[in-house]
Design a protein around this motif. Structure first.
Motif, short mmCIF file in Angstrom:
data_model
loop_
_atom_site.label_atom_id
_atom_site.label_comp_id
_atom_site.label_asym_id
_atom_site.label_seq_id
_atom_site.Cartn_x
_atom_site.Cartn_y
_atom_site.Cartn_z
N UNK A 18 0.83 -1.19 0.00
CA UNK A 18 0.00 0.00 0.00
C UNK A 18 0.87 1.25 0.00
N UNK A 19 1.94 1.25 0.77
CA UNK A 19 2.86 2.39 0.81
C UNK A 19 3.51 2.61 -0.55
N UNK A 20 3.94 1.54 -1.19
CA UNK A 20 4.54 1.66 -2.52
C UNK A 20 3.51 2.16 -3.53
N UNK A 21 2.28 1.69 -3.42
CA UNK A 21 1.23 2.12 -4.33
C UNK A 21 0.93 3.61 -4.12
N UNK A 22 0.87 4.04 -2.86
CA UNK A 22 0.63 5.47 -2.57
C UNK A 22 1.75 6.33 -3.16
N UNK A 23 2.98 5.89 -3.02
CA UNK A 23 4.10 6.66 -3.57
C UNK A 23 4.01 6.73 -5.09
N UNK A 24 3.71 5.62 -5.72
CA UNK A 24 3.58 5.59 -7.18
C UNK A 24 2.44 6.49 -7.65
N UNK A 25 1.30 6.42 -6.95
CA UNK A 25 0.17 7.28 -7.29
C UNK A 25 0.53 8.76 -7.14
N UNK A 26 1.15 9.10 -6.02
CA UNK A 26 1.55 10.49 -5.78
C UNK A 26 2.47 11.01 -6.85
N UNK A 27 3.44 10.21 -7.24
CA UNK A 27 4.38 10.62 -8.29
C UNK A 27 3.67 10.75 -9.64
N UNK A 28 2.76 9.83 -9.93
CA UNK A 28 2.01 9.90 -11.19
C UNK A 28 1.14 11.15 -11.25
N UNK A 29 0.42 11.43 -10.16
CA UNK A 29 -0.39 12.65 -10.12
C UNK A 29 0.47 13.89 -10.30
N UNK A 42 -4.94 23.95 -17.45
CA UNK A 42 -4.99 24.28 -16.04
C UNK A 42 -6.05 23.51 -15.26
N UNK A 43 -7.11 23.08 -15.93
CA UNK A 43 -8.13 22.27 -15.26
C UNK A 43 -7.53 20.93 -14.82
N UNK A 44 -6.85 20.26 -15.74
CA UNK A 44 -6.22 18.98 -15.38
C UNK A 44 -5.04 19.18 -14.44
N UNK A 45 -4.35 20.28 -14.58
CA UNK A 45 -3.22 20.56 -13.69
C UNK A 45 -3.71 20.66 -12.25
N UNK A 46 -4.78 21.43 -12.03
CA UNK A 46 -5.27 21.60 -10.66
C UNK A 46 -5.78 20.28 -10.08
N UNK A 47 -6.53 19.52 -10.85
CA UNK A 47 -7.06 18.27 -10.30
C UNK A 47 -5.94 17.29 -9.96
N UNK A 48 -4.96 17.15 -10.84
CA UNK A 48 -3.86 16.21 -10.57
C UNK A 48 -2.95 16.69 -9.44
N UNK A 49 -2.67 17.98 -9.40
CA UNK A 49 -1.79 18.48 -8.35
C UNK A 49 -2.45 18.43 -6.97
N UNK A 50 -3.75 18.66 -6.92
CA UNK A 50 -4.46 18.51 -5.65
C UNK A 50 -4.36 17.07 -5.14
N UNK A 51 -4.50 16.11 -6.05
CA UNK A 51 -4.37 14.70 -5.67
C UNK A 51 -2.95 14.38 -5.25
N UNK A 52 -1.97 14.94 -5.95
CA UNK A 52 -0.57 14.69 -5.60
C UNK A 52 -0.26 15.21 -4.20
N UNK A 53 -0.80 16.38 -3.87
CA UNK A 53 -0.53 16.94 -2.55
C UNK A 53 -1.26 16.19 -1.44
N UNK A 54 -2.28 15.44 -1.77
CA UNK A 54 -2.91 14.57 -0.77
C UNK A 54 -1.96 13.43 -0.40
N UNK A 55 -1.08 13.09 -1.33
CA UNK A 55 -0.09 12.03 -1.12
C UNK A 55 1.29 12.66 -1.00
N UNK A 56 1.38 13.70 -0.21
CA UNK A 56 2.57 14.56 -0.14
C UNK A 56 3.83 13.79 0.26
N UNK A 57 3.69 12.71 1.00
CA UNK A 57 4.85 11.95 1.42
C UNK A 57 5.57 11.27 0.26
#
Length: 139
Positions: A18-29, A42-57
């Motif tokens: 799960x930790x590896x999956x979270x890291x991979x998801x965060x990097x992909x976002x 900018x629409x896709x940028x905001x949605x993806x970057x918001x998701x990436x920051x949810x997985x900030x670690x």
């Protein structure tokens, strides 16, 4: 006893996955968000970057800074000035001396003016814009 040991090993191995999956998801976002930002989507940028920051670690400090800047700038460019104010204030609070802070300050001041209602109503956003302009000029 052995059942508990097997259960514990199963739980620990699943947590690592799960930790590896979270890291991979965060990097992909993050990568998708920054790519969309570079393309001007900018629409896709905001949605993806918001998701990436949810997985900030999953991100390193430079990527976090870049994501926060791109997020503030994307909201401004897509004319979502309320969100631009929120994310610009966040960026300036965390990175007040970064090279990008000058641009974020200008966008923030403009965003405050644009969310201010007409001159016959509450002018707290206009006052806030003037305060931010003074702060910017002092820097």
């Amino acid at each position: 006893m052995y059942k508990w040991l097997i259960f514990l090993l199963l739980v620990v191995s699943c947590a690592k996955l799960t930790e590896e999956k979270r890291e991979r998801l965060g990097r992909n976002y993050y990568q998708e968000g920054m790519s969309a930002y570079a393309r001007g989507d900018f629409r896709n940028a905001t949605s993806n970057l918001l998701e990436a920051l949810k997985l900030i670690d999953a991100l390193n400090p430079e990527e976090i800074k870049n994501a926060r800047f791109a997020l503030a700038d994307s909201f401004y460019r897509k004319k979502d000035f309320v969100q631009a104010v929120i994310y610009s204030e966040d960026f300036l609070m965390n990175y007040p001396n970064s090279p990008e802070s000058q641009r974020v300050f200008v966008n923030l001041i403009d965003s405050y003016f644009k969310v201010a209602p007409d001159s016959h109503r509450d002018q707290s956003y206009t006052v806030k814009a003037i305060e931010k302009a003074r702060e910017f000029l002092l820097k």
